[in-house]
Write a protein that holds these residues in place. Structure first.
Motif, PDB file in Angstrom:
ATOM      1  N   GLY A 253     -10.227 -27.932  20.663  1.00  0.00           N
ATOM      2  CA  GLY A 253      -9.426 -27.616  22.107  1.00  0.00           C
ATOM      3  C   GLY A 253      -9.293 -26.333  22.509  1.00  0.00           C
ATOM      4  O   GLY A 253      -9.165 -25.390  21.951  1.00  0.00           O
ATOM      5  N   ARG A 254      -7.709 -26.374  23.289  1.00  0.00           N
ATOM      6  CA  ARG A 254      -7.300 -25.150  23.847  1.00  0.00           C
ATOM      7  C   ARG A 254      -6.058 -24.680  23.018  1.00  0.00           C
ATOM      8  O   ARG A 254      -5.187 -25.484  23.104  1.00  0.00           O
ATOM      9  N   GLY A 255      -5.847 -23.409  22.470  1.00  0.00           N
ATOM     10  CA  GLY A 255      -4.861 -23.217  21.735  1.00  0.00           C
ATOM     11  C   GLY A 255      -4.749 -21.607  21.909  1.00  0.00           C
ATOM     12  O   GLY A 255      -4.728 -21.094  23.176  1.00  0.00           O
ATOM     13  N   TRP A 256      -3.808 -20.889  21.023  1.00  0.00           N
ATOM     14  CA  TRP A 256      -3.814 -19.440  21.167  1.00  0.00           C
ATOM     15  C   TRP A 256      -3.811 -18.791  19.639  1.00  0.00           C
ATOM     16  O   TRP A 256      -3.831 -19.387  18.608  1.00  0.00           O
ATOM     17  N   GLN A 257      -3.988 -17.315  19.802  1.00  0.00           N
ATOM     18  CA  GLN A 257      -3.889 -16.634  18.667  1.00  0.00           C
ATOM     19  C   GLN A 257      -3.212 -15.312  18.761  1.00  0.00           C
ATOM     20  O   GLN A 257      -3.073 -14.980  19.993  1.00  0.00           O
ATOM     21  N   LYS A 258      -2.763 -14.840  17.963  1.00  0.00           N
ATOM     22  CA  LYS A 258      -1.905 -13.685  18.088  1.00  0.00           C
ATOM     23  C   LYS A 258      -2.156 -12.515  16.938  1.00  0.00           C
ATOM     24  O   LYS A 258      -2.779 -12.583  16.112  1.00  0.00           O
ATOM     25  N   ARG A 259      -1.564 -11.256  17.444  1.00  0.00           N
ATOM     26  CA  ARG A 259      -1.527 -10.140  16.556  1.00  0.00           C
ATOM     27  C   ARG A 259      -0.123  -9.295  16.734  1.00  0.00           C
ATOM     28  O   ARG A 259       0.479  -9.437  17.739  1.00  0.00           O
ATOM     29  N   SER A 260       0.248  -8.489  15.705  1.00  0.00           N
ATOM     30  CA  SER A 260       1.450  -7.691  15.727  1.00  0.00           C
ATOM     31  C   SER A 260       1.371  -6.373  15.310  1.00  0.00           C
ATOM     32  O   SER A 260       0.128  -6.037  14.593  1.00  0.00           O
ATOM     33  N   ARG A 261       2.387  -5.828  15.525  1.00  0.00           N
ATOM     34  CA  ARG A 261       2.445  -4.199  15.146  1.00  0.00           C
ATOM     35  C   ARG A 261       4.067  -3.907  15.070  1.00  0.00           C
ATOM     36  O   ARG A 261       4.886  -4.621  15.613  1.00  0.00           O
ATOM     37  N   THR A 262       4.403  -2.815  14.518  1.00  0.00           N
ATOM     38  CA  THR A 262       5.505  -2.253  14.100  1.00  0.00           C
ATOM     39  C   THR A 262       5.819  -1.005  14.499  1.00  0.00           C
ATOM     40  O   THR A 262       5.019  -0.080  14.518  1.00  0.00           O
ATOM     41  N   CYS A 263       7.138  -0.748  14.888  1.00  0.00           N
ATOM     42  CA  CYS A 263       7.626   0.642  15.278  1.00  0.00           C
ATOM     43  C   CYS A 263       7.882   1.529  14.204  1.00  0.00           C
ATOM     44  O   CYS A 263       8.812   1.844  13.946  1.00  0.00           O
ATOM     45  N   THR A 264       6.871   1.753  13.285  1.00  0.00           N
ATOM     46  CA  THR A 264       7.090   2.564  12.041  1.00  0.00           C
ATOM     47  C   THR A 264       6.117   3.802  11.854  1.00  0.00           C
ATOM     48  O   THR A 264       5.961   3.999  10.911  1.00  0.00           O
ATOM     49  N   ASN A 265       5.441   4.062  13.111  1.00  0.00           N
ATOM     50  CA  ASN A 265       4.357   5.284  12.954  1.00  0.00           C
ATOM     51  C   ASN A 265       4.561   6.239  13.897  1.00  0.00           C
ATOM     52  O   ASN A 265       3.597   6.254  14.914  1.00  0.00           O
ATOM     53  N   PRO A 266       5.703   6.980  13.852  1.00  0.00           N
ATOM     54  CA  PRO A 266       6.595   7.204  12.683  1.00  0.00           C
ATOM     55  C   PRO A 266       7.927   5.894  13.281  1.00  0.00           C
ATOM     56  O   PRO A 266       7.950   5.700  14.745  1.00  0.00           O
ATOM     57  N   ALA A 267       8.932   6.056  12.647  1.00  0.00           N
ATOM     58  CA  ALA A 267      10.074   5.636  12.953  1.00  0.00           C
ATOM     59  C   ALA A 267      10.926   6.340  13.861  1.00  0.00           C
ATOM     60  O   ALA A 267      10.858   7.780  13.497  1.00  0.00           O
ATOM     61  N   PRO A 268      11.893   5.982  14.740  1.00  0.00           N
ATOM     62  CA  PRO A 268      12.630   6.778  15.711  1.00  0.00           C
ATOM     63  C   PRO A 268      13.548   7.620  14.548  1.00  0.00           C
ATOM     64  O   PRO A 268      14.054   6.858  13.630  1.00  0.00           O
ATOM     65  N   LEU A 269      13.990   9.125  15.079  1.00  0.00           N
ATOM     66  CA  LEU A 269      14.643   9.652  14.141  1.00  0.00           C
ATOM     67  C   LEU A 269      15.430  10.563  15.202  1.00  0.00           C
ATOM     68  O   LEU A 269      14.975  10.986  16.140  1.00  0.00           O
ATOM     69  N   ASN A 270      16.593  11.027  14.856  1.00  0.00           N
ATOM     70  CA  ASN A 270      17.572  12.013  15.596  1.00  0.00           C
ATOM     71  C   ASN A 270      17.716  11.503  17.143  1.00  0.00           C
ATOM     72  O   ASN A 270      17.675  12.302  18.139  1.00  0.00           O
ATOM     73  N   GLY A 271      17.827  10.197  17.090  1.00  0.00           N
ATOM     74  CA  GLY A 271      18.080   9.697  18.391  1.00  0.00           C
ATOM     75  C   GLY A 271      16.820   9.563  19.267  1.00  0.00           C
ATOM     76  O   GLY A 271      16.903   9.502  20.544  1.00  0.00           O
ATOM     77  N   GLY A 272      15.752   9.701  18.566  1.00  0.00           N
ATOM     78  CA  GLY A 272      14.508   9.415  19.448  1.00  0.00           C
ATOM     79  C   GLY A 272      14.409   8.099  19.967  1.00  0.00           C
ATOM     80  O   GLY A 272      14.796   7.115  19.657  1.00  0.00           O
ATOM     81  N   ALA A 273      13.590   7.835  21.035  1.00  0.00           N
ATOM     82  CA  ALA A 273      13.431   6.483  21.625  1.00  0.00           C
ATOM     83  C   ALA A 273      12.541   5.701  20.855  1.00  0.00           C
ATOM     84  O   ALA A 273      11.750   5.875  20.132  1.00  0.00           O
ATOM     85  N   PHE A 274      13.052   4.311  21.096  1.00  0.00           N
ATOM     86  CA  PHE A 274      12.303   3.198  20.299  1.00  0.00           C
ATOM     87  C   PHE A 274      11.132   2.935  21.054  1.00  0.00           C
ATOM     88  O   PHE A 274      11.043   3.453  22.154  1.00  0.00           O
ATOM     89  N   CYS A 275      10.195   2.488  20.286  1.00  0.00           N
ATOM     90  CA  CYS A 275       8.551   2.131  21.036  1.00  0.00           C
ATOM     91  C   CYS A 275       8.827   1.427  22.236  1.00  0.00           C
ATOM     92  O   CYS A 275       9.410   0.492  22.321  1.00  0.00           O
ATOM     93  N   GLU A 276       8.158   1.688  23.269  1.00  0.00           N
ATOM     94  CA  GLU A 276       8.057   1.113  24.633  1.00  0.00           C
ATOM     95  C   GLU A 276       7.097   0.097  24.413  1.00  0.00           C
ATOM     96  O   GLU A 276       5.891   0.391  23.817  1.00  0.00           O
ATOM     97  N   GLY A 277       7.285  -1.220  24.916  1.00  0.00           N
ATOM     98  CA  GLY A 277       6.066  -2.105  24.754  1.00  0.00           C
ATOM     99  C   GLY A 277       6.413  -3.197  23.818  1.00  0.00           C
ATOM    100  O   GLY A 277       7.582  -3.325  23.259  1.00  0.00           O
TER     101      GLY A 277
END
Length: 937
Positions: A253-277
């Motif tokens: 029947g009808r369902g869903w599937q997913k994928r994920s990512r992390t804001c670690t490439n690189p991680a924010p530093l010295n007040g840098g902006a967090f990943c958008e999206g």
């Protein structure tokens, strides 16, 4: 006779300087080395006066009867000289050493076109020698920097540019950069460059580059420190790669599937902006349920066969197996005896029949089963194919949830990070009510040109100019309108042909950014007059580079004429043909019916980068019917007139008055026009708006004079010293953009930060001054300082940067002088004062050089030594070739210093020409000295 005259002149000069009351007696004759000119062992060096301490200038020569200093063209009194005399043991010649003191008061009291200077003049029996000129300046270093470095926040691997303009000083201050109070050595770090105009450039920012930077300026007087600038190198967060899609969460029947990512490439530093999206992404999935096959009902029994059997079959089609379902279990065919065992074959009971008959029946059953299996597989393949086709007609049943939010891209600026201890002014908070969702850069070089319409109140549009404004923001919004092609011709034959024209773009209903000054009140011409007689003179058009030299004797005695000269500032009457362009203003001199006996010299400025390899330059004259005719090409041989082309002006020898102009035809696409670029600014009607106007005009003084006049009518103020831009005839357009606008203090109207001007508009810019207008808006009325950069560049060509650092308040604004006034005091000079070469010296030079010489040591040598190497046949037709050459020298050197260049030329020729023994550098120096005293100079 010539030697006696030389000795008498030298004795007269020595007597005048030594004096009769307290001067020294004339030196005795030199015992050895007769015929030796004085040779300077030590010459005066350039010096700086520090505070109120006087400096000593010293020179030493041998053999020398006397040595005197000459400062600023005036002789220093003997009482101010300190002289020492000694004997050179090796040569037995007398060595004289003289020095004088120069005080701060003397330098401050001097007002001249150049720095305070002094040189030594040494006398011997044969003549004089002059030392080099030594300049004396007052050393100082002002306290305030013209531009302090500003703090920056840059992403890692971005470029850091810290601007520093040291305080004004003499000598010019040298700049050193400090990071956290430690000197920066750019030689040990290839990533850092401190050589570019005192600026500090870090090509790729590293985390270790964060810190406080200070600009140090120092010269021989003092040291100065700028304000410290805090640099923060931040790291914006970056997403890691997406994981693989998970399996569908339902089996059927009808369902869903997913994928994920992390804001670690690189991680924010010295007040840098967090990943958008989004960190998690889901899509729908559909799993087709399997269907097991099922048998249809059995068919009827067949007729009893000779073998005493009948058959029945069934098919697995109720339903057939689908989507991986199981096939029907059991047999698809069934047989049985149809006589209850009583069937007789060949008169024998059934149980006695040979085994061969039984084997044949088994083969039939096997082949029937295989055929049914083939049919079933074919049906299955056809069913799957039809199902897939039906799915493709309806599209892929996959929905990306990001499409509901505009996709993966977002458009916003990184906000200022608060609470950072490294910021100089962390208390200043941004205006969080301002929302801007567009992203830069505004100006891109894309195949699709985007033409945008702006507020009509910003600019005065022209109907024949189109400006392309390209923006990645508009591309991301899906604007697909294609701009008209702007006619960039890349033909390899340009510009050898004469039929190539530069056409103006056809306008559409768009509001362009470029405007002419035709709507402003302008003068149609500049005009000056003067009355001249037999003694001749010079007529100068102030601040235009245009001048007219009437030689001595060109007007008959007892006659006088009112001579006028004008420069056309209206629409040029000379219409260009093909690729020909106007390189100079149209200059008119008259009266036209005046007849001269000696050619006069007309100086016309031009804007071409002179090169015979790339330009074919013509002199043209307007007839009485208003048509323009070619007089000559600059490189051609002619006996009717002569053209001497200098880097910024053309000096023409003519015998008739009229209207003249210079035109140029580019031979290659490397032909260059010199443009003067300048930026003016003024407040607009809205108290928060400030207008910047960037001009690109031909590099002629009269063209810029027109711009200055128009800006005065509009209340404009020059914000930076004009610069030269070398514009090539390669059909590439001109881009003008505003950079480095201070954030949260100023903002520029959207889509106006970069403006592009078509090539044809710039190449033929002598029609009207070309300029682009930019409108900036302050966030608050308390902002009074503006700093930004104006970038003017030709695509695939030269680039210039104008640094704007100004106050928008009239009381605090620093005035920049942009027009020289050296020729505005005396527009008309008549008689001997108009000429640098005294008439007596001129007569002696002409008498010497006009006589032909078998070795060529005559007027041809004089022309060669004065860089006149072409079209010498013109001078041969003149009654006095030397006089015409000297007239040309006067026209070329009207703004130069003394007669040194002419004296050096005469001296060089005189070493191998016995007829020049009566014309030496010392006599020209005496004439220069006497001429200066007579005219009070």
């Amino acid at each position: 006779m010539s030697e006696a005259l030389s000795d008498r002149l030298c004795s007269d000069v020595l007597f005048n300087f030594a004096g009769t009351d307290n001067g020294e007696a004339l030196p005795e004759s030199i015992p050895s080395a007769p015929g030796t000119l004085p040779h300077f062992i030590e010459e005066p060096d350039d010096a700086y006066i520090i505070k109120s301490n006087p400096i000593a200038l010293r020179c030493k020569a041998r053999p020398a009867m006397q040595i005197f200093f000459k400062c600023n063209g005036e002789w220093v009194h003997q009482n101010e000289h300190v002289s020492e005399e000694s004997l050179d043991e090796s040569s037995g010649l007398k060595v004289r050493e003289v020095f004088i003191n120069v005080t701060r008061q003397q330098v401050e009291d001097f007002h001249g076109p150049e720095d305070y200077w002094c040189q030594c003049v040494a006398w011997s029996h044969l003549g004089t020698s002059k030392s080099r000129k030594a300049s004396v300046r007052i050393a100082y270093l002002r306290k305030n920097f013209e531009q302090d470095p500003q703090g920056r926040e840059v992403p890692i691997e971005g470029m850091i540019v810290l601007h520093c303009r040291p305080p004004e000083g003499v000598p010019a201050a040298e700049v050193e950069w400090l990071k956290n109070e430690e000197p920066i050595d750019s030689d040990q770090d290839e990533n850092i460059d401190t050589r570019a105009d005192h600026n500090l450039i870090i090509r790729q920012a590293r985390l270790s580059d964060s810190g406080n930077y200070t600009c140090m300026a120092a010269n021989i007087v003092a040291k100065r420190r700028s304000l410290s600038a805090t640099v923060v190198v931040y790291v914006n967060g970056g997403w890691s790669s997406w994981t693989e899609w998970s399996a569908c969460n339902v089996r059927c029947g009808r369902g869903w599937q997913k994928r994920s990512r992390t804001c670690t490439n690189p991680a924010p530093l010295n007040g840098g902006a967090f990943c958008e999206g989004m960190s998690v992404q889901k899509i729908t999935c559909t799993s087709l349920c399997p269907v097991d096959g099922s048998w249809e009902v059995w068919s009827e029994w067949s007729v009893c066969s000779p073998e005493c059997e009948h058959l029945r079959v069934r098919e697995c089609t109720a339903p057939p197996p689908r989507n991986g379902g199981r096939f029907c279990e059991g047999l698809s065919q069934e047989s049985e005896n149809c006589t209850d065992g009583l069937c007789i074959l060949d008169k024998k009971p059934l149980h006695e029949i040979k085994p061969q008959s039984i084997e044949n029946a088994s083969d039939i059953a096997l082949y029937s089963g295989l055929g049914a299996a083939v049919v079933a597989v074919a049906v299955l393949v056809i069913g799957v194919t039809l199902y897939r086709r039906s799915q493709s007609d309806y599209g892929v049943d996959v929905i990306d949830s990001s499409a509901l939010t505009g996709g993966f891209q977002t458009f916003n600026f990184k906000t200022v990070r608060q609470g950072n201890s490294l910021l100089l002014n962390s208390a200043m908070q941004p205006d969080l009510t301002v929302s801007r969702t567009y992203s830069g850069p505004i100006c891109l070089q894309d195949p699709l040109d985007k033409e945008l319409m702006t507020e009509s109140s910003l600019f005065n549009p022209l109907s024949d100019i189109k400006v392309k404004v390209q923006s990645s923001f508009m591309v991301s919004l899906g604007v697909s309108e294609r701009a008209e092609y702007h006619g960039k011709n890349h033909s390899g034959t340009f510009p050898h042909g004469n039929n190539r024209t530069f056409s103006t773009m056809h306008p559409r209903n768009k509001t362009p950014y470029i405007q002419n000054l035709s709507s402003l009140p302008t003068r149609t011409e500049l005009r000056t007059t003067g009355v001249f007689g037999h003694l001749g003179g010079r007529l100068v058009m102030p601040n235009t580079g245009v001048s007219l030299l009437i030689p001595h004797g060109a007007i008959p005695e007892e006659n006088s004429w009112e001579i006028y000269m004008s420069v056309n500032q209206g629409e040029p009457s000379l219409q260009s043909d093909g690729s020909e362009v106007l390189l100079s203003p149209e200059v008119t001199c008259g009266p036209p019916d005046m007849i001269v006996t000696t050619p006069f010299a007309l100086t016309i400025p031009h804007c071409a980068d002179v090169s015979s390899e790339h330009w074919n330059i013509h002199l043209k004259k307007r007839t009485q019917q208003g048509k323009w005719e070619e007089v000559m090409s600059v490189e051609d041989e002619s006996t009717s007139c002569y053209c001497l082309l200098d880097p910024f002006a053309c000096h023409v020898l003519l015998d008739s008055f009229g209207t003249y102009a210079l035109t140029g035809e580019p031979i290659t696409d490397c032909a260059v026009k010199q443009l003067k670029v300048a930026v003016f600014g003024c407040m607009s009607c809205n108290s928060l708006d400030y207008n910047l106007r960037v001009y690109c005009v031909d590099n002629t003084p009269c063209a810029f004079q027109e711009v200055v006049s128009d800006e005065r009518h509009q209340g404009g103020q020059l914000l930076e010293e004009p610069k030269l831009l070398h514009f090539k005839g390669n059909t590439f357009s001109l881009q003008i953009s505003v950079l480095d606008i201070p954030p949260f203090l100023w903002r520029i109207k959207p889509f106006t930060a970069c403006q592009e001007v078509p090539f044809s508009r710039v190449w033929c810019s002598n029609r009207q001054p070309l300029h682009c207008a930019f409108s900036l808006e302050r966030y608050t009325p308390t902002t009074t300082q503006l700093s930004c950069k104006i970038c003017i560049r030709q695509l695939k060509g030269h680039e210039q940067i104008l640094q704007v650092q100004t106050s928008i308040l009239e009381s605090e604004r620093e005035t920049i002088t942009f027009i020289a006034q050296e020729d505005s005091t005396f527009p008309a000079q008549t008689g001997p004062k108009a000429f640098k070469i005294p008439y007596s010296i001129r007569q002696r030079i002409c008498a010497t050089f006009d006589t032909p010489n078998a070795k060529g040591k005559d007027w041809q040598m004089l022309a060669q030594k004065n860089s006149i190497n072409r079209n010498l046949s013109y001078f041969a037709t003149q009654s006095s070739p030397s006089a015409v050459i000297l007239n040309l020298w006067e026209a070329r050197h009207q703004h130069d210093g003394d007669l040194d260049s002419l004296a050096c030329a005469l001296e060089e020729i005189g070493r191998t020409h016995t007829k020049l023994s009566n014309i030496t550098e010392s006599q020209l120096d005496e004439a220069d000295f006497n001429y200066s005293r007579q005219n009070g100079l």
